[in-house]
Design a protein around this motif. Structure first.
Motif, PDB file in Angstrom:
ATOM      1  N   SER A 100       0.789  -1.226   0.000  1.00 28.20           N
ATOM      2  CA  SER A 100       0.000   0.000   0.000  1.00 28.20           C
ATOM      3  C   SER A 100       0.820   1.274   0.000  1.00 28.20           C
ATOM      4  O   SER A 100       0.333   2.311  -0.413  1.00 28.20           O
ATOM      5  CB  SER A 100      -0.922   0.013   1.222  1.00 28.20           C
ATOM      6  N   LEU A 101       2.032   1.204   0.478  1.00 30.73           N
ATOM      7  CA  LEU A 101       2.846   2.406   0.550  1.00 30.73           C
ATOM      8  C   LEU A 101       3.779   2.502  -0.656  1.00 30.73           C
ATOM      9  O   LEU A 101       3.692   3.442  -1.437  1.00 30.73           O
ATOM     10  CB  LEU A 101       3.640   2.436   1.861  1.00 30.73           C
ATOM     11  N   THR A 102       4.662   1.531  -0.810  1.00 27.56           N
ATOM     12  CA  THR A 102       5.654   1.633  -1.887  1.00 27.56           C
ATOM     13  C   THR A 102       5.127   1.146  -3.238  1.00 27.56           C
ATOM     14  O   THR A 102       5.573   1.637  -4.268  1.00 27.56           O
ATOM     15  CB  THR A 102       6.939   0.863  -1.540  1.00 27.56           C
ATOM     16  N   GLY A 103       4.195   0.210  -3.250  1.00 28.71           N
ATOM     17  CA  GLY A 103       3.678  -0.296  -4.526  1.00 28.71           C
ATOM     18  C   GLY A 103       3.019   0.775  -5.378  1.00 28.71           C
ATOM     19  O   GLY A 103       3.429   1.025  -6.514  1.00 28.71           O
ATOM     20  N   PRO A 104       2.008   1.449  -4.857  1.00 25.93           N
ATOM     21  CA  PRO A 104       1.300   2.442  -5.668  1.00 25.93           C
ATOM     22  C   PRO A 104       2.085   3.723  -5.973  1.00 25.93           C
ATOM     23  O   PRO A 104       1.746   4.430  -6.907  1.00 25.93           O
ATOM     24  CB  PRO A 104       0.074   2.790  -4.816  1.00 25.93           C
ATOM     25  N   VAL A 105       3.118   4.024  -5.198  1.00 22.47           N
ATOM     26  CA  VAL A 105       3.829   5.295  -5.390  1.00 22.47           C
ATOM     27  C   VAL A 105       4.436   5.407  -6.794  1.00 22.47           C
ATOM     28  O   VAL A 105       4.570   6.500  -7.333  1.00 22.47           O
ATOM     29  CB  VAL A 105       4.890   5.519  -4.278  1.00 22.47           C
ATOM     30  N   GLN A 106       4.747   4.278  -7.398  1.00 24.40           N
ATOM     31  CA  GLN A 106       5.328   4.309  -8.740  1.00 24.40           C
ATOM     32  C   GLN A 106       4.365   4.840  -9.797  1.00 24.40           C
ATOM     33  O   GLN A 106       4.777   5.256 -10.875  1.00 24.40           O
ATOM     34  CB  GLN A 106       5.805   2.909  -9.127  1.00 24.40           C
ATOM     35  N   PHE A 107       3.077   4.854  -9.477  1.00 24.48           N
ATOM     36  CA  PHE A 107       2.090   5.320 -10.447  1.00 24.48           C
ATOM     37  C   PHE A 107       1.858   6.827 -10.393  1.00 24.48           C
ATOM     38  O   PHE A 107       1.186   7.377 -11.258  1.00 24.48           O
ATOM     39  CB  PHE A 107       0.777   4.567 -10.263  1.00 24.48           C
ATOM     40  N   ILE A 108       2.422   7.511  -9.381  1.00 25.36           N
ATOM     41  CA  ILE A 108       2.274   8.957  -9.278  1.00 25.36           C
ATOM     42  C   ILE A 108       2.996   9.673 -10.420  1.00 25.36           C
ATOM     43  O   ILE A 108       2.372  10.481 -11.121  1.00 25.36           O
ATOM     44  CB  ILE A 108       2.723   9.475  -7.898  1.00 25.36           C
ATOM     45  N   PRO A 109       4.283   9.399 -10.669  1.00 21.18           N
ATOM     46  CA  PRO A 109       4.938  10.134 -11.755  1.00 21.18           C
ATOM     47  C   PRO A 109       4.398   9.782 -13.143  1.00 21.18           C
ATOM     48  O   PRO A 109       4.579  10.542 -14.090  1.00 21.18           O
ATOM     49  CB  PRO A 109       6.416   9.749 -11.626  1.00 21.18           C
ATOM     50  N   LEU A 110       3.713   8.657 -13.251  1.00 20.54           N
ATOM     51  CA  LEU A 110       3.108   8.272 -14.526  1.00 20.54           C
ATOM     52  C   LEU A 110       1.753   8.936 -14.739  1.00 20.54           C
ATOM     53  O   LEU A 110       1.162   8.828 -15.811  1.00 20.54           O
ATOM     54  CB  LEU A 110       2.952   6.751 -14.597  1.00 20.54           C
ATOM     55  N   GLY A 111       1.247   9.612 -13.697  1.00 23.83           N
ATOM     56  CA  GLY A 111      -0.025  10.316 -13.799  1.00 23.83           C
ATOM     57  C   GLY A 111      -1.244   9.453 -13.565  1.00 23.83           C
ATOM     58  O   GLY A 111      -2.362   9.886 -13.793  1.00 23.83           O
ATOM     59  N   PHE A 112      -1.037   8.212 -13.104  1.00 25.78           N
ATOM     60  CA  PHE A 112      -2.172   7.323 -12.887  1.00 25.78           C
ATOM     61  C   PHE A 112      -2.905   7.599 -11.582  1.00 25.78           C
ATOM     62  O   PHE A 112      -4.096   7.338 -11.474  1.00 25.78           O
ATOM     63  CB  PHE A 112      -1.746   5.857 -12.925  1.00 25.78           C
ATOM     64  N   ALA A 116      -2.455  13.025  -3.388  1.00 22.20           N
ATOM     65  CA  ALA A 116      -3.547  13.018  -2.402  1.00 22.20           C
ATOM     66  C   ALA A 116      -4.217  11.648  -2.329  1.00 22.20           C
ATOM     67  O   ALA A 116      -4.487  11.145  -1.225  1.00 22.20           O
ATOM     68  CB  ALA A 116      -4.569  14.096  -2.754  1.00 22.20           C
ATOM     69  N   LEU A 117      -4.484  11.041  -3.478  1.00 25.19           N
ATOM     70  CA  LEU A 117      -5.116   9.721  -3.499  1.00 25.19           C
ATOM     71  C   LEU A 117      -4.197   8.684  -2.858  1.00 25.19           C
ATOM     72  O   LEU A 117      -4.639   7.867  -2.055  1.00 25.19           O
ATOM     73  CB  LEU A 117      -5.476   9.318  -4.926  1.00 25.19           C
ATOM     74  N   TRP A 118      -2.933   8.741  -3.179  1.00 33.35           N
ATOM     75  CA  TRP A 118      -1.960   7.802  -2.610  1.00 33.35           C
ATOM     76  C   TRP A 118      -1.918   7.915  -1.089  1.00 33.35           C
ATOM     77  O   TRP A 118      -1.944   6.913  -0.379  1.00 33.35           O
ATOM     78  CB  TRP A 118      -0.585   8.047  -3.226  1.00 33.35           C
ATOM     79  N   ILE A 119      -1.876   9.127  -0.575  1.00 30.74           N
ATOM     80  CA  ILE A 119      -1.800   9.342   0.871  1.00 30.74           C
ATOM     81  C   ILE A 119      -3.076   8.846   1.550  1.00 30.74           C
ATOM     82  O   ILE A 119      -3.027   8.181   2.592  1.00 30.74           O
ATOM     83  CB  ILE A 119      -1.520  10.827   1.184  1.00 30.74           C
ATOM     84  N   LYS A 120      -4.240   9.136   0.956  1.00 30.49           N
ATOM     85  CA  LYS A 120      -5.505   8.676   1.539  1.00 30.49           C
ATOM     86  C   LYS A 120      -5.565   7.146   1.557  1.00 30.49           C
ATOM     87  O   LYS A 120      -5.935   6.547   2.572  1.00 30.49           O
ATOM     88  CB  LYS A 120      -6.693   9.226   0.749  1.00 30.49           C
ATOM     89  N   MET A 121      -5.236   6.534   0.418  1.00 37.35           N
ATOM     90  CA  MET A 121      -5.267   5.071   0.346  1.00 37.35           C
ATOM     91  C   MET A 121      -4.321   4.457   1.364  1.00 37.35           C
ATOM     92  O   MET A 121      -4.697   3.554   2.110  1.00 37.35           O
ATOM     93  CB  MET A 121      -4.863   4.578  -1.050  1.00 37.35           C
ATOM     94  N   ALA A 122      -3.096   4.944   1.378  1.00 34.05           N
ATOM     95  CA  ALA A 122      -2.082   4.375   2.268  1.00 34.05           C
ATOM     96  C   ALA A 122      -2.474   4.545   3.730  1.00 34.05           C
ATOM     97  O   ALA A 122      -2.322   3.618   4.532  1.00 34.05           O
ATOM     98  CB  ALA A 122      -0.726   5.016   1.999  1.00 34.05           C
TER      99      ALA A 122
END
Length: 144
Positions: A100-112, A116-122
Motif C-alpha cells: 500500500s505504501l511503496t507499490g502504488p507510489v510508482q504510479f504517481i509520476p506516470l499520472g495514474f 492526495a489519493l496515494w496518501i488517503k489510500m495508504a
C-alpha cells in the motif's frame, strides 16, 4: 523450531484476504470514489460502469496474495519476535509497506494516481491491513 502449519497459514491468509477485499471495496467505492473519478477524468479515460465480475476476480487475486503474504510474514516473524498480536501488527506494517505504501507510489509520476489519493489510500490501508493481519494471525498455530 516448529514446522510451518500450511493449512493454518492458508486459512489465516484467506481470512486476511477477505477482510482486505471487503475493506478495499468500501474504501475505493465509497470513500475514494470522487478521487478515482478525478483520476479517470485526468487520464481522459471513461470511468468503469457497473459491476464487472472479471474486475472483481482480479481484485480478489490481488487481495488473496496480499492476505497470504501478510500471514506468511507473520509466521516467519514469530521465531524472531514471539507469537502474538505485537508480531502480527509488525507483519501487517511490513505487508502494508510493500502493498500500500511503496507499490502504488510508482504510479504517481506516470499520472495514474495523485499524491492526495496515494496518501488517503495508504493511510486507511495501514489500519485495515493491520486488522486483517491480526485476524488471520489469530488463527495460526504451529504444527507440532
Amino acid at each position: 523450531m516448529s514446522k510451518i502449519n500450511w493449512s493454518r497459514l492458508i486459512l489465516g491468509g484467506i481470512v486476511a484476504a477477505a477482510i482486505c477485499f471487503l475493506t478495499d471495496g468500501l474504501l475505493h467505492e465509497m470513500v475514494l470514489k470522487s478521487d478515482w473519478l478525478a483520476v479517470f477524468a485526468n487520464l481522459g479515460a471513461p470511468a468503469p460502469t457497473g459491476e464487472n465480475p472479471t474486475s472483481m476476480l482480479y481484485f480478489g487475486v490481488f487481495e488473496l496474495g496480499r492476505g497470504m503474504i501478510a500471514i506468511f510474514i507473520y509466521v516467519t516473524m514469530r521465531s524472531l519476535f514471539s507469537p502474538g498480536p505485537r508480531t502480527a501488527v509488525l507483519a501487517g506494517v511490513v505487508a502494508w509497506i510493500a502493498f500500500s505504501l511503496t507499490g502504488p507510489v510508482q504510479f504517481i509520476p506516470l499520472g495514474f494516481i495523485s499524491n492526495a489519493l496515494w496518501i488517503k489510500m495508504a493511510g486507511i490501508q495501514l489500519f485495515t491491513t493491520i486488522i486483517a493481519t491480526l485476524a488471520g494471525a489469530a488463527l495460526y498455530k504451529d504444527q507440532r
